[in-house]
Scaffold this active site. Structure first.
Site, short mmCIF file in Angstrom:
data_model
loop_
_atom_site.label_atom_id
_atom_site.label_comp_id
_atom_site.label_asym_id
_atom_site.label_seq_id
_atom_site.Cartn_x
_atom_site.Cartn_y
_atom_site.Cartn_z
CE LYS A 109 12.41 39.85 -80.31
NZ LYS A 109 13.86 39.92 -80.60
C1 LIG Z 1 14.87 39.08 -80.27
C2 LIG Z 1 16.18 39.18 -80.97
C3 LIG Z 1 17.13 38.14 -80.95
C4 LIG Z 1 16.93 36.87 -80.15
O1 LIG Z 1 15.93 36.03 -80.69
P1 LIG Z 1 15.25 34.89 -79.75
O2 LIG Z 1 14.14 34.34 -80.57
O3 LIG Z 1 14.77 35.61 -78.53
O4 LIG Z 1 16.30 33.89 -79.44
C5 LIG Z 1 18.30 38.30 -81.68
N1 LIG Z 1 18.55 39.45 -82.36
C6 LIG Z 1 17.67 40.47 -82.40
C7 LIG Z 1 18.01 41.70 -83.16
C8 LIG Z 1 16.45 40.37 -81.72
O5 LIG Z 1 15.58 41.41 -81.74
#
Ligand SMILES: *Cc1c(COP(=O)(O)O)cnc(C)c1O
Length: 461
Positions: A109
């Protein structure tokens, strides 16, 4: 002229800047570009570019900020990553693992939220405005958002989370931050309570405008855009390494933001053959792509908590394409789904002939076994989210096409699950250092009034 943004539910098109500041459209829809540039003719020129230069090229047609400003935003966003190549690729057996976790909070993120923080700051400078961000988190988004806006003078951030229901490490990442513009609100309730309160407050248009409230959740188009870049970057490198003309990707999926970015890259002309959606037990999306069964279930808690989601917010962007980009049809579909919990496949147009999506899922046992086996065979440690992707990626692997599996978090962030799998603690110096920093948080009842009161007292004007 650069791309403009329309809401999936109708309304007037907006500029990129307006769509980013608004986050969600006033009609409750998500912003999508009114056209997707075809960059097939550009691909050869782009192959050798470093991450930041490639990011400028990929993003420029979508934004209304001048090229020199975009260059500066991108370069500042990615220079805080601990690796010069930002998103390194590692070979694990015959899979390529794309490590997206070298940012300040060790989850993918950061790639979007570092950029969004810099972008917000620029847009607010231009407008001489302020923004008070209100968010609800069950873990990763909160800390990545806080690190994206900490210390910035035009922004304050209020993060609600369920007291005692996020992992101790996730709470530490959010609360061991001493910047005056960061407010951690530990609500005595569940994540659903936090989300309902945030939605209600942001839905009060008068209050929202009075306090210049904004949001950073994954429906913001700028987050999707920043994530498109690493599909190009990694595909170029792996195609070169393996002398391949196409690639497959496997993506651990929760809110469908990450894998949707891959779909945008494909629509722009990147030769992606398969885009595999990998889910944990919360497998509504896997069921949809396997047989068009899209029916809502109860959220199950797993060891990959950032994927414990039933209703993936970004999925609406894909569904929009499947109803001929007609807002009226999409609204009817979503309203029907909201009341019945079931989406009927008959109401969708057939997928485009070469639509790259397919899907699979991994349960907790398979996830732990994948972490154990990859560690035993290759000495490489996966976090549980990435392990879901690797399990599903192995099942979809075709010997003639390279498979890139996205690794979305550093294993030290989910140390307990990793320890269960391999019997060892994995550490990271960034996380170890947090133990010495004072924590800042306010524990309060899960009440909308209490949250409004905090905003009333502390919002920047
Ligand atoms: C947010 C997240 C995901 C999922 O990603 P999306 O864009 O919501 O599909 C997968 N792995 C981790 C570690 C995350 O923080």
């Amino acid at each position: 002229m650069s791309v403009r943004y329309i809401s999936t539910r109708g309304g007037e098109p907006l500029s990129f800047s307006d769509a980013v500041i608004a986050g969600l459209a006033v009609d409750g829809g998500l912003f999508v570009p009114d056209s997707v540039p075809d960059v097939s003719a550009e691909l050869d020129d782009w192959r050798g570019l470093d991450y930041a230069s490639l990011a400028e090229r990929v993003m420029q047609p979508y934004v209304d900020v001048p090229a020199d400003v975009l260059k500066d935003l991108v370069s500042r966003s990615y220079s805080v990553f601990s690796r010069d190549d930002v998103v390194p690729l590692v070979s694990v057996g015959d899979l390529s693992i794309l490590e997206l976790f070298h940012g300040p909070t060790l989850a993918f993120k950061d790639i979007a939220l570092q950029f969004l923080g810099n972008l917000f700051e620029h847009l607010l400078d231009v407008r001489d405005a302020r923004l008070n961000i209100l968010a609800a988190t069950s873990g990763d988004t909160g800390s990545a958002a806080i690190y994206g806006v900490r210390g910035r003078s035009r922004m304050r951030i209020f993060v609600t989370y369920p007291d005692g229901r996020v992992s101790p490490m996730q709470e530490l990442q959010m609360t061991a931050v001493d910047d005056e513009n960061v407010f951690n609100l530990a609500l005595q309730g569940t994540f659903d309570d936090c989300q309902a309160i945030v939605k209600a407050v942001l839905g009060d248009v008068e209050f929202k405008e009075r306090f210049a409230l904004g949001s950073v959740n994954s429906i913001n188009w700028a987050r999707v855009l920043a994530q498109v870049v690493y599909y190009f970057y990694s595909a170029f490198r792996v195609m070169e390494q393996r002398k391949a003309a196409v690639v497959d990707f496997c993506v651990p999926t929760g809110n469908f933001g990450d894998v949707y970015a891959g779909y945008v890259a494909w629509r722009m002309g990147l030769p992606i053959r398969k885009l595999v959606v990998a889910t944990n037990e919360n497998d509504i999306l896997a069921r949809f792509f396997a047989g068009s069964d899209y029916s809502r279930g109860e959220v199950q808690a797993t060891i990959s908590p950032s994927m414990d989601i039933q209703i993936a917010s970004n999925f609406e962007r894909y569904l929009f394409d499947r109803v001929g980009c007609e807002p009226a049809r999409l609204s009817a579909l979503m309203n029907n789904f909201a009341s019945s919990g079931v989406l009927s496949a008959g109401s969708l147009d057939p997928a485009a002939a070469n639509d790259p999506f397919c899907a699979g899922s991994a349960d907790v046992t398979q996830t732990l076994e994948t972490i154990r086996q990859v560690h035993a065979d290759y000495g490489y440690v996966l976090d549980p989210h990435s392990a879901v992707g690797v399990h599903v990626g192995q099942a979809h692997r075709d010997p003639d096409v390279p498979m890139i599996c996205l690794a979305t978090a550093h294993p030290a962030k989910f140390g307990d699950a990793v320890q269960r799998a391999i019997g060892e603690q994995v550490r990271h110096p960034i996380l170890e250092a947090l133990h010495d920093v004072p924590r800042r948080r306010t524990v309060m009842p899960a009440s909308e009034d209490a949250v409004r009161q905090v905003i009333f007292e502390h919002a920047g004007r």
